[in-house]
Design a protein around this motif. Structure first.
Motif, mmCIF file in Angstrom:
data_model
loop_
_atom_site.group_PDB
_atom_site.id
_atom_site.type_symbol
_atom_site.label_atom_id
_atom_site.label_comp_id
_atom_site.label_asym_id
_atom_site.label_seq_id
_atom_site.Cartn_x
_atom_site.Cartn_y
_atom_site.Cartn_z
ATOM 1 N N PRO A 6 38.628 45.327 51.490
ATOM 2 C CA PRO A 6 38.622 44.822 52.873
ATOM 3 C C PRO A 6 37.315 45.151 53.582
ATOM 4 N N GLY A 7 36.694 44.130 54.143
ATOM 5 C CA GLY A 7 35.472 44.328 54.895
ATOM 6 C C GLY A 7 34.230 44.563 54.068
ATOM 7 N N LYS A 8 34.343 44.395 52.762
ATOM 8 C CA LYS A 8 33.196 44.636 51.891
ATOM 9 C C LYS A 8 32.869 43.392 51.080
ATOM 10 N N GLU A 9 31.674 43.427 50.495
ATOM 11 C CA GLU A 9 31.245 42.342 49.629
ATOM 12 C C GLU A 9 31.960 42.433 48.289
ATOM 13 N N ARG A 10 32.067 41.287 47.625
ATOM 14 C CA ARG A 10 32.586 41.282 46.264
ATOM 15 C C ARG A 10 31.629 42.071 45.359
ATOM 16 N N GLU A 11 32.194 42.836 44.432
ATOM 17 C CA GLU A 11 31.356 43.610 43.534
ATOM 18 C C GLU A 11 31.836 43.498 42.088
ATOM 19 N N PHE A 12 30.884 43.646 41.202
ATOM 20 C CA PHE A 12 31.147 43.614 39.768
ATOM 21 C C PHE A 12 31.933 44.856 39.361
ATOM 22 N N VAL A 13 32.879 44.672 38.438
ATOM 23 C CA VAL A 13 33.654 45.795 37.910
ATOM 24 C C VAL A 13 33.397 45.974 36.409
ATOM 25 N N ALA A 14 33.627 44.904 35.647
ATOM 26 C CA ALA A 14 33.485 45.003 34.197
ATOM 27 C C ALA A 14 33.286 43.618 33.604
ATOM 28 N N ARG A 15 32.673 43.560 32.423
ATOM 29 C CA ARG A 15 32.498 42.290 31.737
ATOM 30 C C ARG A 15 32.580 42.488 30.235
ATOM 31 N N ILE A 16 32.893 41.403 29.553
ATOM 32 C CA ILE A 16 33.035 41.455 28.101
ATOM 33 C C ILE A 16 32.525 40.144 27.526
ATOM 34 N N SER A 17 31.821 40.247 26.427
ATOM 35 C CA SER A 17 31.270 39.047 25.810
ATOM 36 C C SER A 17 32.380 38.244 25.131
ATOM 37 N N TRP A 18 32.029 36.999 24.764
ATOM 38 C CA TRP A 18 33.044 36.124 24.178
ATOM 39 C C TRP A 18 33.595 36.694 22.883
ATOM 40 N N SER A 19 32.783 37.442 22.148
ATOM 41 C CA SER A 19 33.222 38.002 20.876
ATOM 42 C C SER A 19 33.774 39.412 21.018
ATOM 43 N N ALA A 20 33.733 39.957 22.232
ATOM 44 C CA ALA A 20 34.157 41.332 22.513
ATOM 45 C C ALA A 20 33.210 42.370 21.911
ATOM 46 N N SER A 21 32.053 41.944 21.454
ATOM 47 C CA SER A 21 31.114 42.890 20.858
ATOM 48 C C SER A 21 30.348 43.674 21.915
ATOM 49 N N ALA A 22 30.360 43.168 23.140
ATOM 50 C CA ALA A 22 29.620 43.844 24.214
ATOM 51 C C ALA A 22 30.498 43.979 25.445
ATOM 52 N N THR A 23 30.470 45.162 26.039
ATOM 53 C CA THR A 23 31.159 45.402 27.303
ATOM 54 C C THR A 23 30.203 46.140 28.235
ATOM 55 N N ASP A 24 30.510 46.035 29.508
ATOM 56 C CA ASP A 24 29.636 46.649 30.510
ATOM 57 C C ASP A 24 30.484 46.967 31.732
ATOM 58 N N TYR A 25 30.144 48.078 32.425
ATOM 59 C CA TYR A 25 30.948 48.517 33.553
ATOM 60 C C TYR A 25 30.078 48.909 34.738
ATOM 61 N N ALA A 26 30.639 48.762 35.919
ATOM 62 C CA ALA A 26 30.001 49.319 37.103
ATOM 63 C C ALA A 26 30.057 50.841 36.992
ATOM 64 N N ASP A 27 29.053 51.493 37.534
ATOM 65 C CA ASP A 27 29.007 52.954 37.466
ATOM 66 C C ASP A 27 30.240 53.585 38.103
ATOM 67 N N SER A 28 30.773 52.942 39.123
ATOM 68 C CA SER A 28 31.898 53.507 39.874
ATOM 69 C C SER A 28 33.197 53.541 39.066
ATOM 70 N N LEU A 80 27.366 36.605 28.350
ATOM 71 C CA LEU A 80 27.851 37.643 29.253
ATOM 72 C C LEU A 80 27.771 37.141 30.683
ATOM 73 N N ILE A 81 28.769 37.462 31.459
ATOM 74 C CA ILE A 81 28.788 37.074 32.868
ATOM 75 C C ILE A 81 27.726 37.851 33.645
ATOM 76 N N ARG A 82 27.108 37.173 34.592
ATOM 77 C CA ARG A 82 26.142 37.852 35.452
ATOM 78 C C ARG A 82 26.859 38.832 36.363
ATOM 79 N N THR A 83 26.335 40.035 36.478
ATOM 80 C CA THR A 83 26.987 41.036 37.318
ATOM 81 C C THR A 83 26.870 40.713 38.805
ATOM 82 N N THR A 84 25.981 39.819 39.152
ATOM 83 C CA THR A 84 25.864 39.404 40.558
ATOM 84 C C THR A 84 27.010 38.481 40.956
ATOM 85 N N GLY A 85 27.661 37.890 39.965
ATOM 86 C CA GLY A 85 28.733 36.952 40.264
ATOM 87 C C GLY A 85 28.247 35.540 40.554
#
Length: 124
Positions: free
Chosen positions: A41-63, A103-108
């Motif tokens: 609420p009251g904040k910008e949308r933020e990246f949480v996590a992403r995964i490649s189509w093959s599941a070989s790569a994942t990435d997370y927000a530091d939080s 991979l999805i862009r973390t900026t959205g």
């Protein structure tokens, strides 16, 4: 037309766990990178996590690193977000996203498809 339907949100106490699911339909799931974003609420949308189509790569927000795990089951056309050790600051609407890319862009930005979101509320 791609449809993304999130489920699994709800109310949980701090320290608890939830698993979000996102079911994909309308295209070939295994050719899409997937991700999770959130908006508090009251904040910008933020990246949480992403995964490649093959599941070989994942990435997370530091939080969420070390607490959340993204995974996918290409046989079930579903992506998951396992959330452990939840904190009140994790309270947000969680959105599933899909993109015909590696991979999805973390900026959205420029993401092809979005779900409607599922609400996660973490009480202190």
């Amino acid at each position: 037309q791609v449809q993304l339907v999130e489920s699994g949100g709800g109310l949980v106490q701090a320290g608890g766990s939830l698993r979000l699911s996102c079911t994909f339909s309308g295209r070939t799931f295994s050719r899409h990178a997937m991700g999770w974003f959130r908006q508090a609420p009251g904040k910008e949308r933020e990246f949480v996590a992403r995964i490649s189509w093959s599941a070989s790569a994942t990435d997370y927000a530091d939080s969420v690193k070390g607490r959340f795990t993204i995974s996918r089951d290409n046989a079930k056309n579903t992506v998951y977000l396992q959330m452990n050790s939840l904190k009140p600051e994790d309270t947000a609407i969680y959105y599933c996203a899909a993109d015909h890319s590696i991979l999805i862009r973390t900026t959205g930005s420029g993401i092809d498809y979005w779900g409607k979101g599922t609400l996660v509320t973490v009480s202190s």
